[in-house]
Write an enzyme that holds these catalytic residues in place. Sequence first.
Site, mmCIF file in Angstrom:
data_model
loop_
_atom_site.group_PDB
_atom_site.id
_atom_site.type_symbol
_atom_site.label_atom_id
_atom_site.label_comp_id
_atom_site.label_asym_id
_atom_site.label_seq_id
_atom_site.Cartn_x
_atom_site.Cartn_y
_atom_site.Cartn_z
ATOM 1 N N ASP A 95 18.076 -11.080 6.220
ATOM 2 C CA ASP A 95 17.560 -11.802 5.171
ATOM 3 C C ASP A 95 19.058 -11.827 4.260
ATOM 4 O O ASP A 95 20.064 -11.245 4.641
ATOM 5 C CB ASP A 95 17.045 -10.925 4.069
ATOM 6 C CG ASP A 95 17.411 -9.410 3.802
ATOM 7 O OD1 ASP A 95 18.307 -9.399 2.802
ATOM 8 O OD2 ASP A 95 17.351 -8.627 4.453
ATOM 9 N N ASP A 184 10.672 -8.930 -4.558
ATOM 10 C CA ASP A 184 11.730 -7.851 -4.365
ATOM 11 C C ASP A 184 11.767 -6.889 -5.611
ATOM 12 O O ASP A 184 12.101 -7.452 -6.723
ATOM 13 C CB ASP A 184 13.154 -8.380 -4.064
ATOM 14 C CG ASP A 184 14.160 -7.527 -4.138
ATOM 15 O OD1 ASP A 184 13.898 -6.215 -3.953
ATOM 16 O OD2 ASP A 184 15.387 -7.805 -3.712
ATOM 17 N N GLU A 186 12.668 -3.352 -7.127
ATOM 18 C CA GLU A 186 13.264 -2.209 -6.739
ATOM 19 C C GLU A 186 14.119 -1.615 -7.978
ATOM 20 O O GLU A 186 13.588 -1.996 -9.289
ATOM 21 C CB GLU A 186 14.304 -2.485 -5.513
ATOM 22 C CG GLU A 186 15.106 -3.607 -5.756
ATOM 23 C CD GLU A 186 16.021 -3.904 -4.380
ATOM 24 O OE1 GLU A 186 16.847 -2.804 -4.188
ATOM 25 O OE2 GLU A 186 16.034 -4.815 -3.885
#
Length: 295
Positions: A95, A184, A186
């Site tokens: 990625d 994503d 986090e």
Amino acid sequence: MPCTTPVPRGTRVLHRCLPTTRRVVVAFSTMLLALAAPGVGGAASSAGAPSPGRSAPLLDPRAPHGAWAGYSLGHSSTARTASTGPSGDGVAGMDVSGHQGTVNWQQAWADGARFTYVKATEGTTYHSPVFNQQYTGSYRVGMIRGAYHFALPNVSDGAAQAHFFVDNGGGWSADGRTLPGALDIEYNPYGPMCYGMSPDELSQWITEFSTTYQARTGRYPAIYTTRHWWNTCTGGNESFAATHPLWVARYGPEVGALPAGWNYHTIWQFNDHGTFPGDQNTFNGDRRQLVRFAG
């Protein structure tokens, strides 16, 4: 380890850090700026208190490429972890984000990468300036590729960020070459770990993003996260596992315990450097299952 359960077409089951070892010293004034910036950070709360194990430095909200998948693992975008690889079989992947710039996709393919996730967006204003080169370039050499969105839940509601993501490269098509978009979610790169939000508030935000993305594309997004962040900031919410692929982040030779709710992972981000540019990943299955997962 490889999937013991085949991944059926349309199943929703899903990590990345950049370059790591050198610690970045963040000046106190920069921390204050990050905490006070409009729409970034937020008031500290018990849900947003940094964890004892957190070592990721706060980022300057004016950083040109923002955060990246793997920020949570406590490394800067220019440092490196010790080299490790996954045990077991799988399909090799990677990625990337704006931090990698122009990627040599032919070389990555020659080195064995067969899929990639590319950062498209962050919050409601950032769109990677190298997204087209990375997303289209990977496709042209034969990779299965998808886009990811770095969530900033304190900036806007989940629906607004899902629309921004889809409108800027995060869509999905049933061509067998496009991975479902990835959320994503986090550590907050710019302030309190849980964005100053409670587990219920964050769970609702993820639900808004997810349902909006599914309505726009026909697929639920994969979720990229770490076990500690998920279990702490969503209160160990198990309700997403049945419909959302897990892209889990953990650097080491074993994937370890998963976030609450998931019995297996779909993609594992196991290191921030290695054979391929950006982060190193492995798909939990074989090539046939990867194509089926892409849809």
